[in-house]
Design an enzyme around this catalytic site. Structure first.
Site, PDB file in Angstrom:
ATOM      1  N   LYS A  68       0.760  -1.192  -0.142  1.00 48.67           N
ATOM      2  CA  LYS A  68       0.052   0.096   0.012  1.00 48.67           C
ATOM      3  C   LYS A  68       0.721   1.203   0.093  1.00 48.67           C
ATOM      4  O   LYS A  68       1.793   1.172   0.615  1.00 48.67           O
ATOM      5  CB  LYS A  68      -0.939  -0.074   1.362  1.00 48.67           C
ATOM      6  CG  LYS A  68      -1.976   0.905   1.332  1.00 48.67           C
ATOM      7  CD  LYS A  68      -2.852   0.767   2.307  1.00 48.67           C
ATOM      8  CE  LYS A  68      -4.031   1.768   2.560  1.00 48.67           C
ATOM      9  NZ  LYS A  68      -4.907   1.751   3.676  1.00 48.67           N
ATOM     10  N   SER A 143      -9.374   1.817   2.789  1.00 51.51           N
ATOM     11  CA  SER A 143      -9.009   2.544   1.834  1.00 51.51           C
ATOM     12  C   SER A 143      -7.933   1.639   1.257  1.00 51.51           C
ATOM     13  O   SER A 143      -7.163   2.100   0.343  1.00 51.51           O
ATOM     14  CB  SER A 143      -7.960   3.606   2.823  1.00 51.51           C
ATOM     15  OG  SER A 143      -7.094   2.912   3.820  1.00 51.51           O
ATOM     16  N   SER A 167     -10.180  -0.307   6.997  1.00 49.82           N
ATOM     17  CA  SER A 167      -9.552  -0.246   5.669  1.00 49.82           C
ATOM     18  C   SER A 167      -8.730  -1.453   5.138  1.00 49.82           C
ATOM     19  O   SER A 167      -8.504  -1.304   3.964  1.00 49.82           O
ATOM     20  CB  SER A 167      -8.614   0.806   5.811  1.00 49.82           C
ATOM     21  OG  SER A 167      -9.020   2.079   5.824  1.00 49.82           O
TER      22      SER A 167
END
Lengths: 490, 473
Positions: A68, A143, A167
């Site tokens: 990420k 996210s 997330s």
């Protein structure tokens, strides 16, 4: 066949036996990355020059993975999907990244996300909307959107995520894969771009519970650079997944699982909850005692607000370092105030700015008692309620969200518009962050042709027990190693 | 004349190997950005790690100032934007400082007064800015340096008291070995609160804060200036023009200048820093720390006066600096006389140290070397005049004082030897003895003179006189 869609142990065996080389895996992973980029817009950076690594005893050696974009990666662009850091190349690795590097894991791309982890839609990255591989008109949730899309697409067996509200665990459900965030502090946060420090967790998205265990076994450990990290050397997650069922009793919460508790029930929600109860039946078949418990609805209704207040307050402070003075594009202006203002005005998306306003408001002297302090009190109440449950139960099982992936159309985040009961169902995963509880989402079926997930959350430090139960439940279903493969003609 | 009410905020940099929340070296450097780790520049993802030594030293000061210590240690964030503040917040202590409600006695113009401590807390320093014609540079060496901020109650009433307090505090920090306290290096910085009121008023006047005064002299002058400014306004019936504001001390114009009004006060939006877990301060740890607190300056002073009979002036000189006290105590532990040592220390030793512009620790004449000299005087091996010469020569040539005490230049104090010499002289001086015995007593000096002549001035005068009078009377 592609080894990239297999589980980590299988790939490792293939590497050991020379059926495939690390170089082949890396190349294929990069090729797939380009396809998934076209289909889902899942990446900020594809590391075209990623190099194979030596295959060792480490299960992760030679195997590609994704990161990420809010992890600090040495010499590799790390933007947090924000314009404020659109050209930021760190000179140090996050501790979790360093641990993986040391194990011989090969990073092949940096995945797109909601800007700095703030958002649950995957629509606020500075590189554009991230799409769900199962249906590109649907969102991945967020996210960790890019990581979820990539793992679901079979680019590699795992990608790193971070989880402040849900997330990791919600995108995992929307993309039909496994998402696990361990107990707070089990993985060092050093090098993870902060959103809300008291809620932020590192974690991983995989296609099986055991893979999640294998990856976190490597990522975790006490770190001198993170005071909230702790020594977990006596916890062996992979071993825990391989043991016979250790759990005895689990529970679910009536207020969040009873169809009668929701007004204007859609077919989708009905199916989602029915599917959840069906999974509970599987638990009983496994030999678990499953009990329904009741939690004060008022408390549940408050959780979304508690999250907004605490996360926005911490975020407004955590992101105050983004001024364009030390790193990031230098803003224009006659003096430092104008320069900082220019950098922040241009750099942040409107959604983040709104969160900063909320965060500043609740922290102001005259408001702090009413909002911030009260939110912390309710957080404590919720955590205590869950801790009370853990005295009797090994895990709390709940459906993830109010159904499968939502459409991207009309996805603009609106706070407080949804019915309170429905909102509590949509956001209850945040309790895992309030308490720092280990929490895992695994796929448990399809609704309207799209994957849905079930979440299991245990008490702090009970990661082994949690993964053990999750692993046994996973094996009762057909979604282990489920892939939504990209093909060249999509 | 109005009554002045003064409160102080004193920031003092602590000594430590590394910074308070960072592993970078805590040291002063001329080279900018020499001691910097990623966390000092707030690179994304970096986290603070508390330096235990700094916490311990802060607790030590809290105990020394008789404060109450909290049960748990934790830190707060003070949020504001400024180019010298990399994170956009300073890690400090607001809710639970390391010490509250303390008290310390100071002396000012011979009077002992208590100063009440509101709180003392541990925090990090900001970076430093250098301003040039059209540009400014940031030096992160100072970013993250441990600071101890001490806040007094508004209980001081004059510029002299304020300075006496600051000097006492500085020596306490030095005595406890937690800080260097060098104002020249900017290690101590003060904010001063000043208000005035009528002698019989029960309510305080309007408080004016003067920020960033960097020397004790500056504190003194700023207070005098501010009292005068406020008094003049009050006298002329314009006291309403004194507003609750923040001013700064301008060294050049020797005046305070308006910075911001209360209405513009910044809301720092304090909240507990989630990156630093709360930790319990155990009673055992506090006991351990307490044992490390040495006698504080005023205690030493009283001990020196009462136990060793030093004058207030001499005792006052010795306690001015921890290194003086250490030197003095070491001399005493070598068995040297308290008063004699005090005389040597306050005159010769400090005189030479100041002349050479070095610290006492670097001084060649260590306590054991001083002992060689002082012992020689007390054994009458050398005269005090000779002692001073040897002291200077030893300093200059960096040689042991004893090496100058050869038979060539030391005093002749051997009674037998002197006896032989004197007897010889008297044997040759029958007429003079006759005259002496007949009443010409000033001839005594003649005999002494003869002895000195024969010994080339090295005869111990006291002993010489003793022996002569033994023979003559």
């Amino acid at each position: 066949m592609s080894y990239l869609t297999c589980d980590i142990e299988t790939i490792h065996e293939a590497l050991k036996n020379g059926k495939v080389t690390s170089d082949e895996l890396v190349k294929e992973s990069l090729e797939k990355s380009i396809m998934v980029q076209e289909k889902c817009n899942a990446f900020v950076t594809i590391l075209e020059d990623a190099k194979a690594s030596e295959v060792t005893e480490s299960l992760l050696s030679g195997i590609p993975y994704g990161v990420k974009d809010n992890y600090s990666t040495k010499d590799v662009l790390s933007t947090g999907s924000s314009n404020t850091l659109s050209d930021y190349v760190p000179f140090f690795d996050a501790t979790a990244i360093k641990n993986l590097k040391d194990a011989g894991a090969v990073m092949v791309n940096k995945t797109a996300m909601d800007e700095f982890g703030m958002g649950g839609t995957g629509t606020t990255a500075h590189t554009g909307i991230i799409r769900n591989p199962w249906d590109t008109t649907k969102m991945c949730a967020g996210s960790s959107s890019g990581s979820a899309a990539a793992v679901a697409s079979g680019i590699y067996p795992y990608a790193l995520g971070s989880d402040t509200g849900d997330s990791i665990r919600k995108p995992a459900a929307y993309c039909g894969i496994v998402g696990y965030k361990p107990t707070y502090g089990m993985i060092s946060r050093y090098g993870l771009f902060p959103f809300a420090s008291s809620l932020d967790h590192c974690g991983v998205l995989t296609r099986s519970v055991q893979d999640a265990a294998i990856v976190v076994d490597v990522m975790k450990g006490k770190d001198n650079q993170d005071m909230t990290s702790w020594d977990s050397s006596n916890i062996h997650l992979k071993e825990a997944t391989e043991k016979e069922l250790l759990g005895k009793k689990v529970c679910y919460i009536k207020e969040l699982c009873d169809i009668h508790n929701f007004p204007n029930v859609t077919d989708e929600l009905k199916e989602h909850l029915e599917n959840f109860h069906h999974t509970l039946d599987l638990c009983k078949e496994m030999g678990l005692t499953v009990e329904e418990v009741s939690v004060d609805q008022t408390l549940l209704n408050a959780l979304a607000s508690v999250y907004v207040v605490i996360s926005c307050a911490e975020a407004t402070s955590n992101l105050s370092n983004l001024t364009g003075i030390i790193f990031g594009k230098r803003g224009k202006g006659k003096n430092w105030e104008e320069m900082m203002m220019d950098h922040r005005t241009k750099g942040f998306s409107p959604l983040i700015k709104r969160r900063f306003v909320i965060g500043s408001y609740v922290l102001q002297k005259e408001n702090q008692e009413r909002y911030f302090k009260n939110a912390q009190r309710v957080r404590r109440l919720l955590v205590d309620t869950w801790k009370e449950l853990y005295k009797q139960y090994d895990a709390v099982l709940l459906p993830v969200g109010i159904g499968p992936a939502k459409p991207l159309e009309g996805s603009k985040e609106v706070i407080g518009k949804m019915d309170e009961h429905l909102q509590a169902l949509d956001e209850h995963l945040q309790i895992g962050n309030f308490g720092g509880f280990p929490s895992i989402t695994i796929p448990n079926g399809f609704v309207n042709g799209l994957p849905v997930g079930i979440n299991l959350t245990s008490n702090c430090y009970q990661d082994g027990l949690l993964l053990n139960i999750a692993s046994h439940l996973e094996s009762k279903m057909n979604y282990k190693n489920q892939v939504c493969e990209v093909s060249k003609n999509v | 004349m109005y009554k002045a009410v003064i409160g102080l905020e004193m920031h003092c940099e602590l000594k430590s190997n590394s910074k308070v929340f960072s592993s970078a070296k805590n040291s002063y450097s001329q080279i900018p950005n020499e001691f910097v780790r990623p966390v000092d520049m707030a690179f994304p993802g970096t986290l603070p790690v508390v330096n235990k030594k700094c916490v311990k030293d802060a607790l030590k000061m809290s105990l020394a100032l008789e404060c109450t210590q909290p049960e748990y240690m934790y830190f707060d964030r003070k949020n504001y934007y400024y180019p010298d503040l990399p994170k956009g917040y300073q890690i400090t202590q607001m809710e639970s400082p390391v010490g509250v409600n303390g008290c310390i006695k100071i002396e000012c113009h011979g009077k002992e007064i208590p100063v009440y401590i509101h709180d003392i807390h541990l925090e990090e320093d900001a970076a430093s800015l250098d301003h040039y014609f059209d540009t400014s540079c940031i030096d992160y060496n100072r970013a993250g340096v441990p600071l101890l901020e001490l806040v007094t109650e508004p209980c001081l009433s004059s510029a002299d008291e304020a300075v006496a307090f600051l000097e006492t505090m500085r020596s306490i920090y030095q005595f406890c070995d937690v800080a260097e306290g060098d104002t020249k290096k900017g290690q101590i910085r003060c904010d001063v609160n000043v208000s005035i009121m009528e002698e019989d008023d029960t309510e305080f006047g309007t408080r004016v804060e003067i920020k960033n005064v960097n020397s004790f002299g500056g504190v003194h002058d700023a207070i005098l200036y501010e009292i005068k400014r406020q008094s003049e306004l009050k006298k002329s019936g314009r006291y309403n023009e004194v507003e609750q504001e923040t001013r700064r001390w301008d060294e050049e114009s020797q005046s305070t200048i308006h910075m911001r009004s209360k209405v513009d006060a910044i809301d720092y939006k304090y909240f507990v820093d989630p990156n630093i877990p709360k930790f319990k301060i155990t009673k055992e740890w506090l006991e351990e720390i307490k044992k490390e607190i040495p006698e504080l300056p005023l205690e030493c002073k009283h001990k020196y006066m009462e136990k060793y009979g030093l004058s207030e002036y001499d005792a006052g000189v010795i306690i001015k600096d921890k290194s003086y006290v250490d030197y003095y105590e070491e001399c005493l532990s070598l068995g040297m006389d308290a008063k004699v040592t005090s005389n040597w220390l306050t005159t010769q030793v400090l005189g030479e140290v100041n002349h050479e512009e070095i610290s006492l620790k670097e001084f060649f004449i260590t306590p054991s070397r001083l002992k060689q000299i002082v012992d020689a005087i007390s054994k009458n091996t050398i005269s005090s005049k000779q002692a001073k010469e040897i002291f200077m020569k030893s300093c200059e040539e960096k040689k042991e004082p004893s090496s100058y005490m050869t038979s060539e230049n030391t005093q002749m104090s051997n009674e037998e030897e002197l006896n032989t010499i004197i007897k010889g002289i008297l044997d040759r001086s029958a007429p003079q003895i006759e005259q002496y015995k007949n009443g010409k007593t000033n001839l005594f000096d003649y005999f002494v003179g003869q002895v000195m002549k024969e010994t080339r001035g090295k005869a111990n005068p006291v002993l010489t006189k003793e022996i002569i009078s033994k023979y003559l009377n």
